[in-house]
Design a protein around this motif. Structure first.
Motif, mmCIF file in Angstrom:
data_model
loop_
_atom_site.group_PDB
_atom_site.id
_atom_site.type_symbol
_atom_site.label_atom_id
_atom_site.label_comp_id
_atom_site.label_asym_id
_atom_site.label_seq_id
_atom_site.Cartn_x
_atom_site.Cartn_y
_atom_site.Cartn_z
ATOM 1 N N ARG A 31 3.166 7.239 3.586
ATOM 2 C CA ARG A 31 2.649 6.840 4.663
ATOM 3 C C ARG A 31 3.676 6.540 5.682
ATOM 4 O O ARG A 31 3.805 7.049 6.671
ATOM 5 N N GLU B 62 -0.201 6.902 -0.187
ATOM 6 C CA GLU B 62 0.115 5.604 0.355
ATOM 7 C C GLU B 62 1.446 5.484 0.440
ATOM 8 O O GLU B 62 2.200 4.961 1.281
ATOM 9 N N TYR B 63 2.378 5.919 -0.712
ATOM 10 C CA TYR B 63 3.781 5.659 -0.788
ATOM 11 C C TYR B 63 4.610 6.441 0.422
ATOM 12 O O TYR B 63 5.435 5.956 0.933
ATOM 13 N N GLN C 262 2.358 -1.185 0.263
ATOM 14 C CA GLN C 262 3.153 -0.511 1.264
ATOM 15 C C GLN C 262 4.391 -0.521 1.340
ATOM 16 O O GLN C 262 4.911 -1.746 1.565
#
Ligand code: URA
Length: 204
Positions: A116, A113-114, A3
């Motif tokens: 978020r 995920e990127y 992250q």
């Protein structure tokens, strides 16, 4: 992908200007536009969607196609004015381009995920009291879990906010029945519950 660490921004303007040039964006090479938000940044109700579609990519605003028109109707059924009472954003900020004749596809885990940290930063800065997550992608982004059929209509408290998953309006477009227990009927229950909570917290 691990992250990314974002700075704590002091304003949405500052955040949005950085989002126009995100480094490492997995969809940057697609040529799709960055689409971030619409509505009132001071709203107490925030909606998190999935990803822009073709209409959103063209107009640069989330939820402006068929699903967006239905979302506005749902909000209005809960007596929310979509421009005044609500801020609308997504979990992924570029349209994932489709394959095999489709013009778009579902976002991948890596894409969710990127983006978020950006979604979380938007939620923090808007500081809404109530957050509605439309569909599984938004649940995955914010709650880290999916299963919309059992999650929908249930409140979770997260960092002082009330979070409730609801069906995605596109799912309702594919399931138009209004019979008791249908997704559409449940959506109407959920928006009424969101209204009840809003009135309880904000006292309109
Ligand atoms: N669906 C979404 O989840 N977001 C949009 O912006 C448009 C359609």
């Amino acid at each position: 992908m691990s992250q990314i660490d974002l700075p704590k921004y002091t304003s949405l303007d500052e955040l949005f200007s950085d989002m126009m040039q995100m480094t490492g964006d997995p969809l940057a090479d697609t040529g799709m536009n960055v689409v971030i938000s619409r509505g009132n940044p001071k709203a107490r109700l925030l909606i998190v969607g999935e990803a822009p579609g073709p209409q959103e990519n063209i107009q640069g605003k989330p939820f402006v196609g068929r699903a967006g028109q239905l979302l506005d109707k749902i909000l209005e059924a809960g007596k929310f004015d979509p421009e005044r009472d609500v801020f609308i954003t997504n979990s992924v900020f570029r349209m994932p381009p489709g394959e095999g004749g489709k013009n778009f596809r579902k976002p991948t885990d890596k894409e969710i995920e990127y983006y978020r940290p950006y979604v979380n930063e938007i939620i923090r800065l808007v500081d809404a009291l109530i957050v509605l997550l439309t569909g599984n992608v938004a649940c995955q982004s914010i709650l880290g879990k999916t299963g919309i059929t059992s999650l929908r209509g249930q409140w979770t408290q997260l960092q002082g906010r009330w979070i409730m998953p609801i069906f995605h309006p596109s799912y309702l477009l594919r399931n138009p029945s209004k019979s008791p227990g249908s997704p559409k009927a449940l959506m109407w229950d959920d928006i009424r519950e969101a209204r009840r909570k809003y009135d309880e917290l904000i006292g309109e």
